[in-house]
Design an enzyme around this catalytic site. Structure first.
Site, PDB file in Angstrom:
ATOM      1  N   VAL A 225      -6.814   4.782   9.972  1.00 36.57           N
ATOM      2  CA  VAL A 225      -6.945   6.049   9.257  1.00 36.57           C
ATOM      3  C   VAL A 225      -6.109   6.012   7.973  1.00 36.57           C
ATOM      4  O   VAL A 225      -6.533   6.520   6.935  1.00 36.57           O
ATOM      5  CB  VAL A 225      -6.520   7.241  10.150  1.00 36.57           C
ATOM      6  CG1 VAL A 225      -6.543   8.553   9.359  1.00 36.57           C
ATOM      7  CG2 VAL A 225      -7.424   7.343  11.371  1.00 36.57           C
ATOM      8  N   CYS A 226      -4.940   5.395   8.050  1.00 36.36           N
ATOM      9  CA  CYS A 226      -4.003   5.371   6.918  1.00 36.36           C
ATOM     10  C   CYS A 226      -4.635   4.898   5.612  1.00 36.36           C
ATOM     11  O   CYS A 226      -4.477   5.562   4.582  1.00 36.36           O
ATOM     12  CB  CYS A 226      -2.774   4.532   7.257  1.00 36.36           C
ATOM     13  SG  CYS A 226      -1.894   5.090   8.729  1.00 36.36           S
ATOM     14  N   PRO A 227      -5.372   3.781   5.599  1.00 40.56           N
ATOM     15  CA  PRO A 227      -5.923   3.347   4.316  1.00 40.56           C
ATOM     16  C   PRO A 227      -6.956   4.318   3.749  1.00 40.56           C
ATOM     17  O   PRO A 227      -7.090   4.441   2.531  1.00 40.56           O
ATOM     18  CB  PRO A 227      -6.527   1.971   4.605  1.00 40.56           C
ATOM     19  CG  PRO A 227      -6.678   1.899   6.068  1.00 40.56           C
ATOM     20  CD  PRO A 227      -5.630   2.802   6.658  1.00 40.56           C
TER      21      PRO A 227
END
Length: 187
Positions: free
Chosen positions: A46-48
């Site tokens: 999810v972070c990217p």
């Protein structure tokens, strides 16, 4: 416990920005609006997507006088490696703070107990170093840069217009409210 209205705590850490390593401290943020965008870890899922969304809106943040700092407990070396290897992260022009000691993450109270990872959390700090907004989501819930921009516009508006407040879904240019006895029970 909420830290809204509290002063940014002192920190100094290493960072990666536009191909260079640099040292960043809390004093570097004074005099401008800042976003501290915490995420659990580099090279994840999810972070990217969230960081790419911020990167895609970098110019808008800049036009609003807002400096973005992404923060994870990874090192600045890891940030560089991720930036060099991921097309999404390669778009980033904002400062990526490394926080392997957890000092910055703990200052904001978003360290996951026993994991050494930051929660998925966003903080907006005003030019005086006072925390004005915070949002923390669960692991699988990604954030939206457009909604963050809307909230920053509202925070900037009320900072510039004491005595006014922004109602739900307020967008720049729309009417605000002036809280008073006359409004009680009329909204």
């Amino acid at each position: 416990m909420s830290i809204i209205g509290s002063q940014l705590k002192p920190f100094t850490t290493q960072a990666f920005k536009e191909g260079k390593f640099l040292t960043v401290s809390d004093t570097d943020t004074l005099g401008k609006w800042s976003v501290f965008f915490f995420y659990p870890a580099d090279f994840t899922f999810v972070c990217p997507t969230e960081l790419e969304d911020l990167a895609d809106n970098h110019d808008t943040f800049g036009k609003m006088g807002v400096e973005v700092y992404s923060v994870s407990t990874d090192t600045h070396f890891s940030h560089k490696a991720w930036h060099d290897s991921s097309p999404a992260i390669g778009k980033i022009r904002f400062t990526m703070l490394g926080d392997p000691s957890g000092a910055v993450t703990n200052n904001f109270g978003v360290m996951r107990e026993g994991q050494g990872l930051a929660d998925r959390a966003t903080f907006v700090v005003d030019p005086q170093g006072v925390i004005q907004l915070m949002e923390i989501t669960s692991e699988g819930v990604g954030r939206n840069a457009m909604e963050l921009l809307r909230k920053i516009k509202a925070a900037q508006y009320i900072a510039a217009h004491p005595g006014e407040v922004c109602p739900a879904k307020w967008e720049e240019g729309e009417e605000t409210l002036a809280p008073s006895l006359d409004l009680v029970g009329k909204i």
